[in-house]
Design an enzyme around this catalytic site. Structure first.
Site, PDB file in Angstrom:
ATOM      1  N   THR A   7      13.209  27.283  57.467  1.00 44.16           N
ATOM      2  CA  THR A   7      13.443  27.643  58.872  1.00 44.16           C
ATOM      3  C   THR A   7      12.780  29.014  59.083  1.00 44.16           C
ATOM      4  O   THR A   7      11.567  29.067  59.224  1.00 44.16           O
ATOM      5  CB  THR A   7      14.952  27.620  59.227  1.00 44.16           C
ATOM      6  OG1 THR A   7      15.661  28.419  58.309  1.00 44.16           O
ATOM      7  CG2 THR A   7      15.474  26.211  59.237  1.00 44.16           C
ATOM      8  N   THR A  54      21.325  28.990  56.958  1.00 42.42           N
ATOM      9  CA  THR A  54      21.805  27.867  56.154  1.00 42.42           C
ATOM     10  C   THR A  54      21.171  27.951  54.784  1.00 42.42           C
ATOM     11  O   THR A  54      19.991  28.242  54.671  1.00 42.42           O
ATOM     12  CB  THR A  54      21.409  26.514  56.781  1.00 42.42           C
ATOM     13  OG1 THR A  54      22.077  26.382  58.017  1.00 42.42           O
ATOM     14  CG2 THR A  54      21.800  25.362  55.889  1.00 42.42           C
ATOM     15  N   GLU A 104      16.812  37.192  56.082  1.00 39.76           N
ATOM     16  CA  GLU A 104      16.226  37.541  57.376  1.00 39.76           C
ATOM     17  C   GLU A 104      15.987  39.042  57.490  1.00 39.76           C
ATOM     18  O   GLU A 104      16.917  39.844  57.386  1.00 39.76           O
ATOM     19  CB  GLU A 104      17.124  37.052  58.509  1.00 39.76           C
ATOM     20  CG  GLU A 104      16.982  35.546  58.678  1.00 39.76           C
ATOM     21  CD  GLU A 104      17.886  34.996  59.736  1.00 39.76           C
ATOM     22  OE1 GLU A 104      17.559  33.920  60.249  1.00 39.76           O
ATOM     23  OE2 GLU A 104      18.907  35.615  60.042  1.00 39.76           O
TER      24      GLU A 104
END
Lengths: 411, 411
Positions: free
Chosen positions: A156, A193, A280
């Site tokens: 992602t 996730t 992130e």
């Protein structure tokens, strides 16, 4: 005797008996990005899975947990771009995906594991997945490129695909473990996730496989924190094809079991570190080891408390040896310890520096500290001096980029 | 009968029998910033305090806790710029501060409460404090300006002083509660510390005062989270002078006790909200109310889990109605609930919008959602539809500025 464990290429297709593929199905708008992955074994495999503890879990988590209840599976299908969580028809759609894939592969629906990652609360365009199954299955292959395609399709906001494989000796024969995983990220700001799919050609009974996975996950994936948010979709699944030809490992004990567990641990540590360092907005991988504590559970809580602290994470982003924040995070970890015994050190490839001895300040060369903390892999060493248990946790710094990624409006 | 509680000016000096002062002692380099505060009562007061639960607590926390053990105190001295935590001689220095102040005021050392906030692990320049006590005591005064000076002197990275006072009726007489507090911040990046100092002229016995403080703190200060880091120095202290002339409240029950508790709750809610909205880097105050849950404890855990989530905080910063993150945070709060019953709403002064009904997505006017979430005070409403208990938590968004404040190198 220490078994040697050698890194090899090939990811999930490195072990004998597995093929993989990854394609663009249309779940994502960007046609250059793959969004659907498949891993299939040549035979029905002993299998085990561990799932999110979040009370709000996605439909594929519920479906896969029930499909793995018997300890066997043969295929894993995973889409990115949509979490299939908090949707009224999520179970039907996850079930339908398994059914259509099983029919296409000529296996049982209950031998399919299904996983999703992406935006929560959006209806899953299941037709897009169903219609892509022939192409997805048609591209199944062995080898580096096939695993790579699958690893790419589950990403992602990960900045790189994550694949690992190793070879080790099991009862005199060569066995292999392969894996792909993804960490925190999204194409549209949403849930982090963590997904991990592991293959092995070792022959091992389901209950021994489950025991090995469980014990290893507790020390690896469960010791990673990017932002403290436990996803609705987390899942780690392992399939064991038995093609290595070793004498089957029948129970979670003995030399062969320990050799298998050691190799699995090595792979899972690699995955945990890859996920943490690609968190992130991360600019640095943080590894905190708490040593010489009374017991392992407590050491884990202490290490994880340090890794999760926003103030520690921002200090590491700023290369600031602000060790008071470490002491503070240890202090609220919820376990007993004697602060007046604690020694703290920072380490990286350029050196190490003590910053606190017996819970109190010592003179610190701030220039050296800054140099050490400016590296992209920081070790935080906590010595409790009250026992002989230790634990390690992994995380990342907290940067402007984390705020940007997650603060941007979905669009 | 609902007692009316009226906001009044004057902060900690609003109640009868209290004087305050705040000066620049030299602990801070910037001569324009006050760094030492004093609150003194005309008489020995019933007193109660609540302290950080961090195992690593600062020396002044230890000293003040023991000084309040008998339920009485008369003065509070607080410095900013240095936490006096993780220092070898911290206790001696905190004790010395109390001793010198007590001598100067002609009171007992054990009736002095001492507090510190600032950098951890730096030796406290106690001589600077000692030498400033005559000036600090010399400036003690009643009135708005005196409370304001004290409120300013305890600030760290707070952007504004925080003072509150109210008047209410207690057994037929007027009574008052005043308070100053500080939230997360530092002059040099370091610990967030929450300090609250409350005065009242209500006559109330120490054990009733303690009960009131405790029950109110659990619902207010303990429901605030800026960044999840529980400081080494947190402290909330209340002094009750009895000068209001009400019939003393002898026990934690009855009409007068409830009237007092209601006024104290109002003041503490104001402080909690002021601290949350002035959290480091905050651009928005977040208030999450969880309604219709089985029990209050569980509702508190759910509300706090939402307020603490980095993903919720960044979404609110970005004015993104990403409600999947709310569901996720509820899911890992560690309490049982039925996700398929949950309704979610966002509210602000411009309107309200439902974003999730019965745990599933509903159609959302994204433009309206963005408008609502662009305000500086956001209400998050969670309806669990399974009971009649509710709880509220306060926090703030997570912005680039939080990372900047805490990532900058100490210098």
């Amino acid at each position: 005797m220490e078994t040697s464990i050698i890194d090899i290429p090939g990811g999930v297709t490195a072990p004998a008996g597995f093929r993989a593929s990854g394609i663009h199905s249309g779940l994502r708008k960007n046609k250059l990005r793959r969004d659907l992955a498949l891993i299939v074994a040549d035979c029905r495999c002993a299998a085990a899975g561990m799932f999110t503890t979040n009370k709000v879990f996605a439909a594929p988590v519920g479906v896969s947990r029930s499909h793995l209840a018997d300890g066997y599976a043969q295929a894993i299908i995973c889409n990115s771009g949509n979490a299939n969580a908090c949707t009224a028809d999520g179970y039907e759609k996850a079930d339908l995906t398994c059914r259509v894939l099983a029919q296409h592969l000529g296996i049982k629906k209950e031998d399919v594991v299904v996983a999703s990652t992406g935006v929560i609360g959006l209806p899953l365009p299941v037709e897009t997945i169903i219609n892509s199954i022939p192409e997805l299955a048609g591209q199944l292959a062995c080898g580096v490129m096939a695993s790579h395609a699958a690893a790419n399709a589950i990403m992602t906001t990960d900045t790189k695909p994550k694949e690992f494989a190793c070879e080790f000796t099991l009862g005199g024969v060569k066995a292999r473990i392969g894996a792909i995983c993804k960490g925190s990220g999204m194409i549209e700001p949403n849930m982090a996730t963590m997904l991990g799919f592991i293959t092995t050609d070792a022959a091992i009974e389901p209950h021994a496989l489950r025991a090995a996975l469980q014990s290893v996950v507790f020390d690896t994936f469960n010791m990673v924190s990017i932002d403290g948010d436990t996803s609705t979709n987390d899942m780690v699944v392992i399939l064991a094809s038995g093609k290595a030809g070793n004498k089957p490992i029948a129970a979670p004990e003995g030399e062969d079991y320990e050799a298998f567990r050691a190799a699995l641990l090595k792979i899972c540590i690699s995955m945990a570190k890859a996920i943490a360092s690609d968190g992130e907005g991360a600019t640095k991988l943080l590894e905190c080891t708490v040593r010489n504590y009374y017991n392992k559970e407590g050491a884990k809580k202490l290490a994880k408390s340090v890794i999760k602290s926003s103030l520690v994470k921002t200090a590491m982003f700023g290369a600031d040896a602000n060790w008071g924040r470490l002491m503070c995070a240890l202090g609220y970890a919820g376990v007993e310890f004697d602060p007046s015994k604690v020694d703290l050190k920072f380490k990286s490839k350029v050196g190490e520096i003590s910053v606190c001895r017996n819970g109190c300040a010592i003179e610190v060369d701030e220039e050296l500290a800054k140099e050490i903390l400016s590296c992209d892999y920081i070790y935080i060493d906590v010595d409790c001096k009250c026992g002989d248990a230790s634990a390690t946790a992994w995380g990342c710094d907290l940067s402007y980029e984390y705020v940007r990624i997650n603060g941007d409006y979905r669009s």
